[in-house]
Design a protein around this motif. Structure first.
Motif, PDB file in Angstrom:
ATOM      1  N   GLY A 128       1.234  -1.273   0.247  1.00 22.72           N
ATOM      2  CA  GLY A 128       0.359   0.351  -0.003  1.00 22.72           C
ATOM      3  C   GLY A 128       0.939   1.444   0.155  1.00 22.72           C
ATOM      4  N   THR A 129       0.309   2.024   0.552  1.00 18.51           N
ATOM      5  CA  THR A 129       0.873   3.204   0.405  1.00 18.51           C
ATOM      6  C   THR A 129       0.718   4.010   2.276  1.00 18.51           C
ATOM      7  OG1 THR A 129      -1.087   4.779  -0.450  1.00 18.51           O
ATOM      8  CG2 THR A 129       1.308   3.718  -2.104  1.00 18.51           C
ATOM      9  N   SER A 130       1.557   5.364   2.332  1.00 15.19           N
ATOM     10  CA  SER A 130       1.512   6.057   2.796  1.00 15.19           C
ATOM     11  C   SER A 130       1.631   6.967   2.834  1.00 15.19           C
ATOM     12  CB  SER A 130       2.430   5.726   3.955  1.00 15.19           C
ATOM     13  OG  SER A 130       2.219   6.486   5.329  1.00 15.19           O
ATOM     14  N   ILE A 178      -5.322   8.808  -7.112  1.00 13.80           N
ATOM     15  CA  ILE A 178      -5.674   7.429  -6.910  1.00 13.80           C
ATOM     16  C   ILE A 178      -6.092   6.128  -7.728  1.00 13.80           C
ATOM     17  CG2 ILE A 178      -8.048   6.312  -5.680  1.00 13.80           C
ATOM     18  CD1 ILE A 178      -6.346   8.070  -3.928  1.00 13.80           C
ATOM     19  N   LEU A 221      -2.610   4.667  -8.542  1.00 14.23           N
ATOM     20  CA  LEU A 221      -2.038   3.713  -7.425  1.00 14.23           C
ATOM     21  C   LEU A 221      -3.087   2.556  -7.770  1.00 14.23           C
ATOM     22  CD1 LEU A 221      -2.027   6.027  -3.825  1.00 14.23           C
ATOM     23  CD2 LEU A 221      -0.111   5.478  -5.243  1.00 14.23           C
ATOM     24  N   ALA A 244      -1.153  -0.942  -6.388  1.00 11.15           N
ATOM     25  CA  ALA A 244      -1.535  -0.704  -4.467  1.00 11.15           C
ATOM     26  C   ALA A 244      -3.021  -1.197  -3.615  1.00 11.15           C
ATOM     27  CB  ALA A 244      -1.459   1.244  -3.958  1.00 11.15           C
ATOM     28  N   TYR A 279      -3.999  -0.282  -0.297  1.00  9.96           N
ATOM     29  CA  TYR A 279      -4.659   0.751   0.858  1.00  9.96           C
ATOM     30  C   TYR A 279      -3.820   1.325   0.723  1.00  9.96           C
ATOM     31  CZ  TYR A 279      -0.122  -1.595   2.510  1.00  9.96           C
ATOM     32  OH  TYR A 279       0.796  -1.873   3.175  1.00  9.96           O
ATOM     33  N   MET A 280      -3.977   2.510   1.430  1.00  6.47           N
ATOM     34  CA  MET A 280      -3.792   4.123   1.794  1.00  6.47           C
ATOM     35  C   MET A 280      -4.182   4.548   2.763  1.00  6.47           C
ATOM     36  SD  MET A 280      -4.658   7.666  -0.668  1.00  6.47           S
ATOM     37  CE  MET A 280      -3.817   8.900  -0.713  1.00  6.47           C
ATOM     38  N   SER A 338      -3.433   7.757   5.229  1.00  7.25           N
ATOM     39  CA  SER A 338      -3.141   8.939   5.221  1.00  7.25           C
ATOM     40  C   SER A 338      -3.491   9.813   6.605  1.00  7.25           C
ATOM     41  CB  SER A 338      -4.427   9.799   4.244  1.00  7.25           C
ATOM     42  OG  SER A 338      -4.219  11.524   5.067  1.00  7.25           O
ATOM     43  N   ILE A 378      -8.860   4.035   2.403  1.00  6.71           N
ATOM     44  CA  ILE A 378      -8.555   4.822   2.575  1.00  6.71           C
ATOM     45  C   ILE A 378      -7.963   4.883   4.342  1.00  6.71           C
ATOM     46  CG2 ILE A 378      -7.518   6.987   2.050  1.00  6.71           C
ATOM     47  CD1 ILE A 378      -8.978   6.792  -1.053  1.00  6.71           C
TER      48      ILE A 378
END
Length: 454
Positions: A245-247, A264, A267, A272, A274-275, A277, A316
């Protein structure tokens, strides 16, 4: 104990069948797995969450594409659900609740651990930038914490730093604990083909890559060439079926870029799933209140993230705008806490104060430290859960807790959130956001009432 073992074996057998079923025909059998999770979930809130997720999955072609990607690695899919759903929820939650009553302290569902403070980058405004770069947990201590966590029913371990992949023992320790599932916040620059192969083999660790948006903003904060290295790491993991995922750090200058449709979709296309934030918090290296979201931007993000959740196949989580889902702040041992690379036991990644240290003590002992008890006594910090955080939403309560516990700052400069210019800004901005959040909540309640009366 024998009965618990039988339940575990039965659940694992059922999960194995469900995973085999879904990997044979992911598009057709996705909902079968969701049905299984809904059935084994004990807590009503878990059942409701799974039901909503299942309804969201129905008829969504992008989610079906994500499902095909996840099904390409049945070993990782099995490990994720076995550790998170069965060990962490189905069996782990009742175990944690029982032990909490016996020992008199709350046992959370996850731990955030920094195995090292070393990092190969020097990002502007890094929340961990003022920790000593020499701090590291010995591999024996790192492994002991994870072992003791499992004994307490905690099977979800999140790792940060520093840069976790700078820690030479990282994957060896992870490999020693196949019953746990790990997520790693990483800058993504140290994952080569060899590391990617190892991650695919372990199948119980998911990297969350740090990005600030597109190439220009990411490289401006993290260094030239960083964006391209992250994308290369994503490609390596996607080729091997490793979930990632991303952070993102939501700041005044990138919030609209991060939650744009184009970013989005990018990604999702990269693979990815999940994200996370995180709103920028003025701590760590060169704290700058001008990077914080304005109340207006925070309100925009609140609505925008909810819109994206209903339209995009990307999980998210928006800290701290998701306070209504968690019923306020989750830190201080309520649902999670942070052990930094010096062994200091902090309420969360962003509150750099401690009243205890894990070195020479058990996990059970440090969970009862006075700062955690103060947190749990004061939570929720606001009746309106859209303002859950003691740093940016209730700074006066944070000052009170730190003072009464005699908690010490865990690095030079950490006290800036309690006094001086930064503290004054937080006092003002928290009041402005609370008013806006209360107005939003009142308007939402009026709309819901009007809908119900129709």
């Amino acid at each position: 104990m024998a009965f618990e073992s039988v339940k575990k074996i039965a659940a694992e057998y059922a999960l194995d069948k469900a995973i085999n079923y879904i990997t044979k025909d992911p598009e057709k059998n996705l909902l079968t797995l969701m049905d299984f999770i809904e059935k084994v979930a004990i807590a009503p809130d878990h059942k409701e969450a799974v039901k909503k997720l299942k309804d969201h999955f129905k008829g969504n072609s992008q989610i079906m594409e994500q499902t095909r990607r996840l099904a390409s690695n049945p070993k990782m899919l099995y490990n994720l659900f076995n550790s998170w759903v069965i060990n962490g929820t189905f069996l782990g939650r009742p175990q944690r609740e029982k032990l909490s009553k016996e020992i008199g302290v709350n046992i959370p569902g996850l731990i955030l651990i920094d195995p090292t403070s070393a990092c190969n980058l020097r990002c502007h405004g890094c929340w961990a930038g003022e920790y000593s770069k020499a701090d590291r947990l010995e591999p024996e201590l790192f492994s002991r914490i994870i072992s003791e966590a499992k004994e307490l029913g905690i099977h979800w371990i999140v790792l940060s730093g520093g840069e976790p992949f700078c820690y030479p023992h990282l994957l060896d320790v992870v490999g020693d604990h196949p019953e746990s599932v790990f997520m790693v916040y990483t800058n993504g620059t140290l994952i080569d083909e060899k590391v990617a192969d190892r991650l695919a083999d372990l199948a119980n660790l998911s990297p969350a890559f740090s990005l600030e948006g597109w190439r220009e903003k990411t490289d401006a904060r993290r260094g030239e060439g960083t964006f391209d290295k992250v994308i290369r790491s994503m490609d390596l993991l996607r080729e091997r079926g490793v979930f990632f995922g991303t952070s993102v750090t939501s700041m005044r200058n990138n919030i609209h870029e991060l939650f744009s449709t184009e970013f989005i979709d990018f990604l999702v296309e990269k693979g990815a799933t999940y994200m996370w934030s995180f709103h920028y918090i003025p701590i760590g290296r060169e704290p700058d209140v001008n990077l914080m979201l304005t109340p207006e931007q925070r309100l925009w993000a609140l609505g925008r993230v909810r819109e994206l959740r209903n339209s995009k196949p990307l999980l998210i989580a928006d800290f701290w705008n998701d306070g209504e889902h968690t019923k306020g702040c989750i830190a201080g041992g309520r649902q999670y806490f942070h052990i930094n690379a010096a062994g200091d036991v902090e309420p969360c990644a962003f509150v750099h104060f401690a009243a205890d240290n894990i070195k020479g003590k058990s996990l059970k002992e440090v969970l009862g430290n006075p700062l955690f008890r103060a947190y749990q006594r004061e939570q929720p910090f606001n009746e309106n859960h859209l303002a859950p955080c003691p740093i940016i939403d209730s700074p006066e309560i944070l000052r009170k807790m730190v003072k009464e516990c005699g908690a010490r700052p865990t690095h030079k400069g950490a006290e800036q959130v309690l006094q001086g210019e930064v503290a004054r800004y937080l006092d003002d901005s928290s009041q402005r956001w609370l008013q806006m959040a209360n107005d939003y909540k009142a308007k939402t309640a009026d709309k819901e009432k009007a809908m119900a009366e129709k």
